[in-house]
Design an enzyme around this catalytic site. Structure first.
Site, PDB file in Angstrom:
ATOM      1  N   GLU A  54      59.394  54.826  61.184  1.00  0.00           N
ATOM      2  CA  GLU A  54      58.383  53.928  61.753  1.00  0.00           C
ATOM      3  C   GLU A  54      58.938  53.182  62.966  1.00  0.00           C
ATOM      4  O   GLU A  54      58.943  51.952  63.023  1.00  0.00           O
ATOM      5  CB  GLU A  54      57.877  52.959  60.683  1.00  0.00           C
ATOM      6  N   GLU A  80      56.625  59.642  53.900  1.00  0.00           N
ATOM      7  CA  GLU A  80      56.494  58.420  53.098  1.00  0.00           C
ATOM      8  C   GLU A  80      55.043  58.305  52.642  1.00  0.00           C
ATOM      9  O   GLU A  80      54.258  57.533  53.182  1.00  0.00           O
ATOM     10  CB  GLU A  80      56.901  57.204  53.923  1.00  0.00           C
TER      11      GLU A  80
END
Length: 582
Positions: free
Chosen positions: A423, A491
């Site tokens: 991220e 994820e």
């Protein structure tokens, strides 16, 4: 049991050699009998400093776990304190070290560690997750030798999760002759593999610290899990002073292919001989397997389709924090394996060497993640502050850490995918950084693809999906727009459950707060993008639980339930699988 077998096999492959040959290289654990002081103190690096009043302890050690929980401490660090501390260790001179090189190796120190031996500064390491070593030889003396380590994790939060503080992994004392395999100096790969035969390529870096050119014979033998030699080669080499690269190749007939069901290991035993004497013996565990990643048919291991049934997993374990004993790592991996898990993403940092050894022998695939963020901080005092720190020799911090990480882990068959970040918001605006990281991976290891969590463009081999893959048609739409890009759930799904807490009423949030899209103007459109969650009753039956704890049923999630997410995995052949958070 399989991990213990690995240790036994590594030993037995060299057991037939003479005692003098075995002593060419030694590796001794020195976790025991350290002195510890919490807080900073002047002159603790010098041998004359008196530490008899310091606490005596064994490693691994996480001093944050010994602190008091307090709301004034960072939530990211579990409301426990950080701090600065010192460790000291007395190392007695061994007469067998005469004429040899002596190294100290740390598997991990969190963080900002600085080291001295007998008052001589050895160096420092910012990164708390990368192992490192220093050459003690020039500064050792007969008698007592004092190793001092200063650790500084005083600026909290230094990550977005619990990090621990201190020397929380193993420490080793390594001795070699002056002609030896360099640190993490072998690279084994199997580019052409079938069930009938496998080609094995070996590259080794030999360090010649003798001061002159030396003719040597390098014998490399491949040994299977039963200790039987299945291939051998001898190379006469004239070594220059310094580092020398050698390459060799082998054919293994009818190999036992590594997989989660059959995690069969092989070992390359490399022996260096010079002047009719063995200079070094170095054993490299590896596995023979074939990896295929397709944007159409997904992931294949040894030619067979495999779906990743993975989890994202942080390294700490309550109540020991970051200083996790080996047995607890093994127990956790065993539980995950029994649950049907076949892969782990090391969110969001490298693990200890023992973790990868266990995954090798237990049959658990690994998405090996190097970094959380890059040159911009996510937590106030995290690694991003040091990303571009200049090091002696002109290298920068991130590149040294990444290089050491790849060289350490690239022989492990369990490692099947590299992850270059998690991220990394705004990475599209600094593709030059992404490109540099990606190129380091492929320069040092050409056998594995690179992904990035929540990233789908430019310098990566596999698109990684987090919450951006959890709504209706997310994956299908991306596949249609990018039919040549492999896809994986780095994820997902984001489901949060509390053991022993249950609710019958479903909720799109773990804290029973209104989900943001329910308050927006186009709430109906956004709601339609989510997979529905089914209530198990007309009203909440379990009312005794604190609303801050999530339900243990599969009915409280961020976007999609576990069952609906896995339906996607099974339905779409192009989607290779997922790593559940957390």
């Amino acid at each position: 049991m399989k991990y213990r077998l690995l240790l036994l096999l590594v030993f037995t492959t060299t057991a037939y050699l003479s005692a003098s040959a075995q002593s060419a290289r030694t590796r001794t654990n020195i976790d025991f009998n350290w002195r510890f002081h919490l807080g900073d103190i002047n002159n603790a690096q010098y041998p004359s400093f008196h530490d008899s009043h310091w606490e005596r302890l064994d490693l691994p050690h996480d001093f944050s776990m010994e602190g008091k929980y307090d709301s004034s401490n960072s939530r990211a660090n579990a409301f426990l304190p950080g701090g600065t501390c010192w460790y000291r260790k007395t190392i007695d001179w061994n007469k067998d070290w005469t004429g040899k090189l002596v190294f100290i190796q740390f598997d991990g120190v969190y963080m900002n560690s600085r080291l001295w031996i007998n008052g001589h500064f050895l160096g420092e390491r910012v990164n708390g997750y990368i192992g490192f070593r220093f050459n003690l030889t020039p500064y050792l003396k007969e008698g007592k030798n004092i190793l001092a380590v200063r650790v500084d994790n005083s600026k909290i939060p230094s990550a977005r999760w619990y990090t621990g503080s201190g020397i929380y992994r193993h420490v080793w004392l390594i001795t070699t002759d002056k002609i030896h395999i360099a640190h993490n100096g072998t690279y084994v790969r199997t580019p052409e593999t079938t069930e009938h035969a496998a080609g094995v390529l070996l590259t080794a870096v030999i360090d010649n610290a003798s001061g002159s050119r030396v003719p040597v014979v390098v014998t490399s033998a491949i040994v299977n899990k039963e200790g039987k030699e299945v291939a051998e080669s001898k190379l006469p080499v004239l070594l220059d002073t310094g580092l020398n690269n050698i390459s060799d190749s082998f054919i293994v007939q009818h190999p036992s292919l590594w997989s989660p069901q059959h995690p069969d290991m092989y070992y390359v035993k490399t022996v260096i001989e010079a002047h009719h004497r063995i200079q070094d013996i170095y054993t490299t565990p590896f596995g023979i397997r074939q990896l295929t990643f397709s944007p159409v048919s997904g992931f294949k291991l040894n030619g067979k389709p495999v779906k990743f049934r993975g989890v994202c997993d942080h390294q700490s374990i309550s109540p020991v924090g970051a200083a996790v004993p080996d047995d607890m790592i093994h127990y956790r991996l065993g539980m995950l394996k029994k649950m049907g898990c076949n892969a782990i993403r090391t969110s969001h940092n490298p693990r200890s060497p023992v973790f990868y050894n266990m995954c090798d022998t237990m049959g658990i695939m690994v998405m090996d993640e190097a970094f959380d963020g890059w040159d911009h901080t996510k937590a106030k005092y995290d690694y991003g502050l040091y990303w571009n720190k200049q090091l002696p020799g002109g290298q920068v911090e991130w590149k040294k850490d990444l290089t050491d990480f790849i060289k350490r882990d690239r022989n492990h068959p369990c490692v099947v995918i590299w992850s270059q970040g998690n991220e990394v918001w705004g990475y599209e605006k600094e593709l030059n950084v992404q490109k540099e990281i990606y190129e380091v991976f492929h320069t040092l290891d050409s056998t594995r693809p690179v992904t990035q969590a929540w990233a789908d463009k430019k310098y990566l081999d596999i698109a990684g999906f987090n919450a951006n893959g959890e709504q209706r048609d997310d994956l299908e739409k991306f596949h249609q727009a990018h039919p040549d890009m492999p896809m994986i759930g780095t994820e997902m799904p984001h489901t949060r459950q509390t053991r022993g807490v249950y609710r019958t009423m479903a909720a799109f949030n773990p804290w029973d707060k209104p989900y943001p899209w329910t308050r927006s103007k186009d709430s109906a459109k956004k709601a339609a993008a989510h997979y529905p969650l089914e209530n198990l009753s007309d009203h909440e039956i379990f009312t005794q639980y604190d609303p801050r704890y999530a339900s243990g049923y599969d009915n409280q999630t961020l976007n999609i339930s576990i069952r609906e997410a896995y339906k996607q995995v099974q339905r779409d052949p192009f989607f290779m699988g997922e790593f559940r958070w957390t």
